[in-house]
Scaffold this motif. Sequence first.
Motif, PDB file in Angstrom:
ATOM      1  N   VAL A 140      67.798  31.097  32.788  1.00  0.00           N
ATOM      2  CA  VAL A 140      68.403  32.395  32.536  1.00  0.00           C
ATOM      3  C   VAL A 140      69.495  32.341  31.476  1.00  0.00           C
ATOM      4  N   GLN A 141      70.126  31.174  31.281  1.00  0.00           N
ATOM      5  CA  GLN A 141      71.194  31.043  30.294  1.00  0.00           C
ATOM      6  C   GLN A 141      70.699  30.513  28.941  1.00  0.00           C
ATOM      7  N   LYS A 181      67.911  34.862  25.494  1.00  0.00           N
ATOM      8  CA  LYS A 181      68.840  35.985  25.319  1.00  0.00           C
ATOM      9  C   LYS A 181      68.571  36.732  24.010  1.00  0.00           C
ATOM     10  N   LYS A 182      68.275  35.961  22.954  1.00  0.00           N
ATOM     11  CA  LYS A 182      68.006  36.587  21.652  1.00  0.00           C
ATOM     12  C   LYS A 182      66.692  37.370  21.673  1.00  0.00           C
ATOM     13  N   HIS A 183      65.689  36.797  22.326  1.00  0.00           N
ATOM     14  CA  HIS A 183      64.393  37.489  22.435  1.00  0.00           C
ATOM     15  C   HIS A 183      64.561  38.828  23.153  1.00  0.00           C
ATOM     16  N   LEU A 243      67.313  40.528  23.555  1.00  0.00           N
ATOM     17  CA  LEU A 243      68.177  41.408  22.770  1.00  0.00           C
ATOM     18  C   LEU A 243      67.368  42.115  21.685  1.00  0.00           C
ATOM     19  N   PHE A 244      66.503  41.355  21.002  1.00  0.00           N
ATOM     20  CA  PHE A 244      65.684  41.944  19.951  1.00  0.00           C
ATOM     21  C   PHE A 244      64.685  42.937  20.539  1.00  0.00           C
ATOM     22  N   ARG A 245      64.067  42.567  21.658  1.00  0.00           N
ATOM     23  CA  ARG A 245      63.119  43.479  22.316  1.00  0.00           C
ATOM     24  C   ARG A 245      63.793  44.792  22.696  1.00  0.00           C
ATOM     25  N   ASP A 246      64.972  44.686  23.319  1.00  0.00           N
ATOM     26  CA  ASP A 246      65.686  45.889  23.748  1.00  0.00           C
ATOM     27  C   ASP A 246      66.083  46.751  22.555  1.00  0.00           C
ATOM     28  N   SER A 247      66.420  46.097  21.439  1.00  0.00           N
ATOM     29  CA  SER A 247      66.791  46.840  20.227  1.00  0.00           C
ATOM     30  C   SER A 247      65.617  47.658  19.710  1.00  0.00           C
ATOM     31  N   LEU A 248      64.426  47.052  19.709  1.00  0.00           N
ATOM     32  CA  LEU A 248      63.232  47.748  19.252  1.00  0.00           C
ATOM     33  C   LEU A 248      62.873  48.905  20.180  1.00  0.00           C
ATOM     34  N   MET A 249      63.068  48.692  21.475  1.00  0.00           N
ATOM     35  CA  MET A 249      62.780  49.749  22.447  1.00  0.00           C
ATOM     36  C   MET A 249      63.681  50.960  22.258  1.00  0.00           C
ATOM     37  N   GLN A 250      64.922  50.706  21.887  1.00  0.00           N
ATOM     38  CA  GLN A 250      65.925  51.773  21.808  1.00  0.00           C
ATOM     39  C   GLN A 250      66.016  52.405  20.426  1.00  0.00           C
ATOM     40  N   ASN A 251      65.482  51.748  19.405  1.00  0.00           N
ATOM     41  CA  ASN A 251      65.626  52.232  18.032  1.00  0.00           C
ATOM     42  C   ASN A 251      64.247  52.361  17.379  1.00  0.00           C
ATOM     43  N   LYS A 252      63.703  53.576  17.357  1.00  0.00           N
ATOM     44  CA  LYS A 252      62.352  53.797  16.821  1.00  0.00           C
ATOM     45  C   LYS A 252      62.263  53.479  15.332  1.00  0.00           C
ATOM     46  N   GLN A 302      77.352  41.814  17.135  1.00  0.00           N
ATOM     47  CA  GLN A 302      78.589  42.422  16.643  1.00  0.00           C
ATOM     48  C   GLN A 302      78.928  43.697  17.404  1.00  0.00           C
ATOM     49  N   ASN A 303      77.891  44.351  17.910  1.00  0.00           N
ATOM     50  CA  ASN A 303      78.105  45.565  18.693  1.00  0.00           C
ATOM     51  C   ASN A 303      78.370  45.269  20.167  1.00  0.00           C
ATOM     52  N   GLY A 304      78.467  43.958  20.485  1.00  0.00           N
ATOM     53  CA  GLY A 304      78.805  43.535  21.843  1.00  0.00           C
ATOM     54  C   GLY A 304      77.691  43.640  22.852  1.00  0.00           C
ATOM     55  N   LYS A 305      76.434  43.543  22.386  1.00  0.00           N
ATOM     56  CA  LYS A 305      75.319  43.704  23.300  1.00  0.00           C
ATOM     57  C   LYS A 305      74.673  42.375  23.735  1.00  0.00           C
ATOM     58  N   PHE A 306      75.250  41.261  23.313  1.00  0.00           N
ATOM     59  CA  PHE A 306      74.664  39.968  23.658  1.00  0.00           C
ATOM     60  C   PHE A 306      74.871  39.686  25.137  1.00  0.00           C
ATOM     61  N   ARG A 307      73.758  39.273  25.811  1.00  0.00           N
ATOM     62  CA  ARG A 307      73.837  39.003  27.245  1.00  0.00           C
ATOM     63  C   ARG A 307      74.575  37.694  27.529  1.00  0.00           C
ATOM     64  N   LYS A 308      75.431  37.722  28.507  1.00  0.00           N
ATOM     65  CA  LYS A 308      76.186  36.515  28.900  1.00  0.00           C
ATOM     66  C   LYS A 308      75.631  35.941  30.169  1.00  0.00           C
TER      67      LYS A 308
END
Length: 308
Positions: free
Chosen positions: A238-239, A244-246, A248-257, A302-308
């Motif tokens: 999980v860490q 985490k990057k995968h 993050l990128f997936r979620d970005s694509l889902m949220q930004n058409k 930079q927008n603070g969305k990286f999972r910890k």
Amino acid sequence: MKKNQFQIASILCYCFSLVLPTFLSDGEIGLYFLTFGWIALANPIGPIYLLGLPWLANFIYFLNLALVKKANILTQITISIITILFSLFLFFVEDMAMEVSLGFWFWVLSFIVLMIGQLMILFKSRKKNLISDYQEKWAEDYLLIKNILVDTNSSVSIQIEHIGSTAIAGMKAKPIIDINLVYTSEQEFETIKMNLESLGYYHNGDQGIVGREVFKRNPDSNHNILDSITHHLFVCHVQNEELKKHLLFRDSLMQNKALAQEYEDLKLRLAEKANQDKKIYSMLKEKEASAFIQECIKKEIQNGKFRK
């Protein structure tokens, strides 16, 4: 050779034919027969008339060149076949077959080279595209695999993530389901490995990405679901930073058409550039798409969305 290179090679062969002797006996160059070949058509009786048909091949050839960007490729190939057939009518004239010289063979070669280029275009156009239109079935396939993985690993704490382009609704993608099996305790990996082996997977190492363990289907396995759905399975802690990057990128694509469309366009361009070849596409994607992905991840961090 590229398609325009075949056209150039064809034209060069044709030009050579115009300045080289067509027949051994008289030594007249091809340009002479191009200029006066029509005379044979004026004699509709006897074998001389057959000399006029090869002469017509010249104009069919010119028509073919003119239609390069206007006619579909099957039409162009048909015209090339007719051109070659007309050129070979010369062999029906008595003793002519024994008289042909280098100019004649360059002349026929020009038609053949053009047709080879056209056939290559046809072959490439019918090559299966790497990138497919989005299919709702991908989400269904993911759930089928997820349920099996969850049931088989019920003794350990895991999370199943659908990653990659097939996870993005509406996005064109390679029809391969990418799945991450995520575990929380380092001690659980061996149990998960054993459970996956019972399903017909085998551990194929991390393939150069530390912490992302790859599991592939055993060629001898015959699971009615797992061996009927093309998928990639990765097992990560999980860490794990790559995980985490995968996500993050997936979620970005889902949220930004708009971002998803930009990424889809990039993949389509790379597939076209690779001529739909899997290996070449993978190399291009590693180089060019990686930069896009990393830039996207950088902005999200930079927008603070990286999972910890």
